[in-house]
Design a protein around this motif. Structure first.
Motif, PDB file in Angstrom:
ATOM      1  N   HIS A 199       0.811  -1.219   0.000  1.00  0.00           N
ATOM      2  CA  HIS A 199       0.000   0.000   0.000  1.00  0.00           C
ATOM      3  C   HIS A 199       0.848   1.275   0.000  1.00  0.00           C
ATOM      4  CE1 HIS A 199       0.663  -0.064   4.363  1.00  0.00           C
ATOM      5  NE2 HIS A 199       0.308   1.201   4.347  1.00  0.00           N
ATOM      6  N   ARG A 250      -6.103   4.528   6.058  1.00  0.00           N
ATOM      7  CA  ARG A 250      -7.180   4.278   5.089  1.00  0.00           C
ATOM      8  C   ARG A 250      -8.023   5.537   4.890  1.00  0.00           C
ATOM      9  NH1 ARG A 250      -9.595   0.336   7.506  1.00  0.00           N
ATOM     10  NH2 ARG A 250      -8.157  -1.179   6.643  1.00  0.00           N
ATOM     11  N   ALA A 285      -5.639   2.476  -0.201  1.00  0.00           N
ATOM     12  CA  ALA A 285      -6.552   2.482   0.947  1.00  0.00           C
ATOM     13  C   ALA A 285      -7.136   1.091   1.189  1.00  0.00           C
ATOM     14  CB  ALA A 285      -7.672   3.494   0.719  1.00  0.00           C
TER      15      ALA A 285
END
Length: 55
Positions: free
Chosen positions: A5, A41, A32
């Motif tokens: 991520h 997130r 996210a």
């Protein structure tokens, strides 16, 4: 690691700087989805949402 991520978030930021808002928003949304941190997130989702209006 290629789809981690944080890598996706960095890619999104660079795309945003280049003016590629649609692609940046998609990368922020994917980052996210992949994070396990709720604050992270929310931050990434907010950045994607902000770019949605520019795309």
């Amino acid at each position: 690691m290629p789809r981690h991520h944080r890598l996706l978030a960095t890619r999104a930021h660079l795309l945003e700087l280049l003016g590629e808002h649609r692609a940046a928003a998609a990368s922020y949304r994917e980052a996210a989805r992949r994070t396990t941190s709720t604050p992270e997130r929310r931050h990434l989702s907010a950045r994607a949402h902000r770019l949605k209006s520019r795309a």
